[in-house]
Design a protein around this motif. Sequence first.
Motif, mmCIF file in Angstrom:
data_model
loop_
_atom_site.group_PDB
_atom_site.id
_atom_site.type_symbol
_atom_site.label_atom_id
_atom_site.label_comp_id
_atom_site.label_asym_id
_atom_site.label_seq_id
_atom_site.Cartn_x
_atom_site.Cartn_y
_atom_site.Cartn_z
ATOM 1 N N ALA A 99 43.928 7.248 44.194
ATOM 2 C CA ALA A 99 44.275 5.756 43.968
ATOM 3 C C ALA A 99 43.338 5.359 42.763
ATOM 4 O O ALA A 99 42.981 4.084 43.077
ATOM 5 C CB ALA A 99 43.678 4.944 45.317
ATOM 6 N N GLY A 100 43.317 6.251 41.765
ATOM 7 C CA GLY A 100 42.963 5.598 40.600
ATOM 8 C C GLY A 100 41.534 5.809 40.208
ATOM 9 O O GLY A 100 41.016 5.611 39.190
ATOM 10 N N ALA A 101 40.701 6.678 41.383
ATOM 11 C CA ALA A 101 39.201 6.930 41.100
ATOM 12 C C ALA A 101 39.290 7.953 39.930
ATOM 13 O O ALA A 101 40.411 8.788 39.655
ATOM 14 C CB ALA A 101 38.627 7.313 42.332
ATOM 15 N N VAL A 102 38.064 8.186 39.201
ATOM 16 C CA VAL A 102 37.762 9.169 38.519
ATOM 17 C C VAL A 102 36.651 10.039 38.629
ATOM 18 O O VAL A 102 35.692 9.195 39.187
ATOM 19 C CB VAL A 102 37.649 8.731 36.916
ATOM 20 N N THR A 103 36.528 11.179 38.764
ATOM 21 C CA THR A 103 35.561 12.059 38.780
ATOM 22 C C THR A 103 34.933 12.775 37.389
ATOM 23 O O THR A 103 35.676 13.100 36.737
ATOM 24 C CB THR A 103 35.770 13.407 39.384
ATOM 25 N N ASP A 104 33.456 12.462 37.122
ATOM 26 C CA ASP A 104 33.099 13.087 35.874
ATOM 27 C C ASP A 104 33.610 12.281 34.740
ATOM 28 O O ASP A 104 33.791 13.314 34.037
ATOM 29 C CB ASP A 104 33.158 14.514 36.173
ATOM 30 N N PRO A 105 33.673 11.215 34.626
ATOM 31 C CA PRO A 105 34.293 10.603 32.998
ATOM 32 C C PRO A 105 33.184 11.019 32.017
ATOM 33 O O PRO A 105 31.947 10.840 32.335
ATOM 34 C CB PRO A 105 34.618 9.237 33.563
ATOM 35 N N ARG A 106 33.865 11.270 30.913
ATOM 36 C CA ARG A 106 32.934 11.633 29.757
ATOM 37 C C ARG A 106 33.567 11.084 28.409
ATOM 38 O O ARG A 106 34.428 10.814 28.400
ATOM 39 C CB ARG A 106 32.704 13.193 29.643
#
Length: 409
Positions: A99-106
Amino acid sequence: MRRFRYLAAVFGALLVAGGGASAAPMPAQSWSAGWAVPDSAPLPASVDNGSAKGFRNDTIRQVIRVDAGGPQVRVRLSNRYGTTPLRLTGASIGYAGKAGAVTDPRPLTFGGSRSAVLPEGARLRSDPATIPVHPLDSLTVNLYFAGATGPATNHPEARATGYRAKGDHTADTGVSAFTDRGTSWYFLDGVDVRTAGQRAAVVPFGDSITDGTNSTVDADNRYPDELAERLRAAGSTDTVLNSGLSGNRVLHDSPCFGERALARFGRDVLDRPGVRSTIILEGINDIGASAQASECLLPNTRVTARQLIAGYQRLIHAARARGITVLGATLLPFQGADYYSPQGELVRERVNDWIRHSGAYDAVADFDRVMRDPAHPGKLNPAYDSGDALHPNDRGYRVMAGAIDLGKL
């Protein structure tokens, strides 16, 4: 037409592990196209998706699925249709969550800088970002623009939810700040993946049926997606780069549906890296446009089978000159669609007869045969119809992908 320019930093050689004579040799590393999308000019106000106005103090969050695996990626951006320089304040990339979440953005950098400027008409490639991906992984790209972008180069029919938030939210993992939703991609041109050797690419080229119109949003059920999954299941490393553009025509430009196939084939097929083959499915909009006079279908000039065939022959010649295998796809039935006409049906039948029997293509994907209603051959099979008598549903797109002989690619 503006000439595109790549703005890219010069990167050093890859580090190779040492260890003397006993060290195992490292496989050759290459950059392969993992995802690509045709871009289009801002839409007119009557059908605008926000592209005419553009963005200001906005973070745009966009989800894409890559079709290659490797330890690093780099993102390509486009300001092809911009009227002013595009000033990117910051960007990031991470793994797509629910639903639009992000894991580990860099962070993404460009020549070592977090910000970048794309002159009008230009493209820009990011520095390599170390984010290991597997084939068919979904990634999220965040772009933040502090100032006004001006009109936005875009791909109107993404079939993927995009998100917009005020302010810089490139480091956010959650989605609470992203209060606006849409289903278009903006400023994205492609994603390259560092791979062990160059991956060959298959490029489905076409209109809304290749673009995946009416497939389930966020489900990656377009026929090119289904084809990519078939190739993976068969053990192939070939990537599939969807070059569908909704509403596109072979012979005429459109204010809503981009440049004609004859004009965009070079950049959207021939100039993609590592292209092995292309599947051409275009022409139904040329046929149908003569039955409607809407703003988006002008000019609605009546076309003949001979004119369409001449257009196909130009595409075939251009691909063959690059050593690219060309598959011709028959046009799907469209009786009952808004722009259906008996005269248009005659043109479709003549075109399909030529595709099947002329020998002009290296192979044929007979979508008409597998998608038509056995009791009413001029209509889509109801089991595969999304409801508009023109575009398949998810099941239909899967059937289309299954009709392609993988050995001919």
